[in-house]
Scaffold this motif. Structure first.
Motif, PDB file in Angstrom:
ATOM      1  N   PRO A 174       0.818  -1.226   0.000  1.00  0.00           N
ATOM      2  CA  PRO A 174       0.000   0.000   0.000  1.00  0.00           C
ATOM      3  C   PRO A 174       0.842   1.262   0.000  1.00  0.00           C
ATOM      4  O   PRO A 174       0.423   2.288  -0.550  1.00  0.00           O
ATOM      5  N   LEU A 227       1.791   1.910  -3.660  1.00  0.00           N
ATOM      6  CA  LEU A 227       0.621   2.342  -4.427  1.00  0.00           C
ATOM      7  C   LEU A 227       0.227   3.764  -4.065  1.00  0.00           C
ATOM      8  O   LEU A 227      -0.154   4.566  -4.933  1.00  0.00           O
ATOM      9  N   HIS A 255      -2.295   6.285 -12.323  1.00  0.00           N
ATOM     10  CA  HIS A 255      -2.698   6.635 -10.953  1.00  0.00           C
ATOM     11  C   HIS A 255      -4.204   6.842 -10.831  1.00  0.00           C
ATOM     12  O   HIS A 255      -4.784   6.599  -9.773  1.00  0.00           O
ATOM     13  N   PHE A 264      -5.667   3.451 -10.130  1.00  0.00           N
ATOM     14  CA  PHE A 264      -5.416   3.066  -8.749  1.00  0.00           C
ATOM     15  C   PHE A 264      -6.371   3.801  -7.809  1.00  0.00           C
ATOM     16  O   PHE A 264      -6.943   3.223  -6.891  1.00  0.00           O
ATOM     17  N   ARG A 265      -6.529   5.109  -8.031  1.00  0.00           N
ATOM     18  CA  ARG A 265      -7.377   5.904  -7.147  1.00  0.00           C
ATOM     19  C   ARG A 265      -8.833   5.462  -7.225  1.00  0.00           C
ATOM     20  O   ARG A 265      -9.575   5.546  -6.250  1.00  0.00           O
ATOM     21  N   TYR A 274      -8.729   1.147  -5.728  1.00  0.00           N
ATOM     22  CA  TYR A 274      -7.913   0.566  -4.659  1.00  0.00           C
ATOM     23  C   TYR A 274      -8.737   0.156  -3.449  1.00  0.00           C
ATOM     24  O   TYR A 274      -8.372  -0.781  -2.724  1.00  0.00           O
ATOM     25  N   TRP A 311      -4.400  -8.379  -0.174  1.00  0.00           N
ATOM     26  CA  TRP A 311      -5.229  -7.817  -1.251  1.00  0.00           C
ATOM     27  C   TRP A 311      -6.542  -7.263  -0.701  1.00  0.00           C
ATOM     28  O   TRP A 311      -7.016  -6.199  -1.143  1.00  0.00           O
ATOM     29  N   GLY A 339      -6.440  -1.500   1.183  1.00  0.00           N
ATOM     30  CA  GLY A 339      -7.101  -0.224   0.935  1.00  0.00           C
ATOM     31  C   GLY A 339      -7.087   0.683   2.148  1.00  0.00           C
ATOM     32  O   GLY A 339      -6.887   1.902   2.036  1.00  0.00           O
ATOM     33  N   LEU A 359      -3.641   2.081   2.584  1.00  0.00           N
ATOM     34  CA  LEU A 359      -3.384   3.054   1.537  1.00  0.00           C
ATOM     35  C   LEU A 359      -4.028   4.405   1.871  1.00  0.00           C
ATOM     36  O   LEU A 359      -3.435   5.460   1.615  1.00  0.00           O
TER      37      LEU A 359
END
Length: 293
Positions: A88, A91, A102, A105-106, A109, A165, A169, A172
């Motif tokens: 995280p 990322l 990105h 990802f945003r 995630y 996984w 989040g 992150l």
């Protein structure tokens, strides 16, 4: 007492009054049950229910190969902890630096975090089946099938991977909040000096996120040690041959399946002590490496 003295006394007592409700909640809902559990661990099960047995339950634990295997798996989780934190963290760095992709990802995630462990486990049971998509993909590149959940040397890594996984989040989000406190002028200066991403990470980002990294390390460790029951129950059931047993799963077996609550309390006490020791070691290591003030 003069009005000024009463006002000064009230100002001194105000912080204690504000934290008192939280302290009472922690004592009533955390510390008191913890003390009861520790006390219960020194009593017997079955015919000796309620009878003081000293350290018998702890002796039973450390004579049980399943519990010793669970403790060995805790050691493996501690070794995997830096990877679970780095994923995280990297990322979040990609999102913050706006590297290509990105926006994707945003947008996605946090999706795994909204899934329950049961749903995540059921999904990966299908993906990691011996004749499932993961092995089919390996077959396309000439690699043999892997028994992801049936091989004692692989199963725990598979479950930990699914856990990372499913939960990265939240970590992150914490990293992104930490990036909000980072001085952008430091990054700009490093870029002007031609610093590549590895140097940015080592000399600017990591030192600037010391407290965030420490927090994520501790919370991730707690998650690995206390929040994997759902995945273990759905994906492996502690198998094969006890290879994926963790203390929390062992506790549930003793309490929920074998009706041995005193032994389960002893295992819970050991788990608590392990978490305290590992947490203190983490903080000590981070301080020695210069990452924590």
């Amino acid at each position: 007492m003069p009005p000024a003295g009463r006002r000064l006394r009230a100002e001194r007592l105000a912080p204690y009054a504000l934290v008192a409700p939280a302290v009472l909640v922690v004592v009533a809902l955390r510390l008191y049950p913890l003390a009861l559990g520790v006390n219960f661990s020194f009593t017997g099960d079955g015919e000796r229910d309620g009878t003081a047995v000293g350290l018998d339950n702890y002796a039973t634990l450390f004579d049980d190969p399943l519990f010793l295997g669970a403790l060995r798996n805790v050691g493996l989780l501690v070794l995997l902890l830096p990877v679970a934190v780095a994923i995280p963290g990297l990322l979040a760095t990609f999102i913050y630096l706006r590297v290509p992709g990105h926006r994707l990802f945003r947008g996605v995630y946090f999706f795994p975090a909204v899934l329950s462990p049961v749903i995540a486990g059921a999904i990966f049971n299908l993906l990691l089946a011996f004749d499932g998509p993961a092995n089919a993909l390996l077959g396309t590149v000439g690699l043999g099938p892997v028994d992801w959940l049936g091989d004692p040397d692989v199963a725990l890594f598979a479950v930990v991977g699914v856990h990372v996984w499913a939960t990265f989040g939240m970590a992150l989000v914490v990293f992104l909040a930490g990036f909000a406190t980072l001085d952008p002028s430091l990054l700009d200066a490093a870029r002007i000096d031609g610093a590549a991403l590895p140097r940015l990470l080592r000399h600017v980002i990591v030192p600037g996120l010391t407290r965030t990294i420490q927090f994520v390390f501790v919370t991730t460790m707690i998650g690995l040690l206390t929040s994997m029951f759902g995945l273990l129950y759905v994906m492996t059931g502690g198998g094969p041959g006890g290879a994926t047993y963790l203390p929390e799963y062992y506790i549930w077996i003793q309490q929920g399946q074998l009706d041995r609550p005193a032994l389960a309390s002893a295992a819970s006490t050991v788990l608590f002590l392990v978490m305290v020791v590992v947490g203190l070691l983490q903080i000590s290591l981070l301080r020695r490496s210069g990452r924590v003030d």
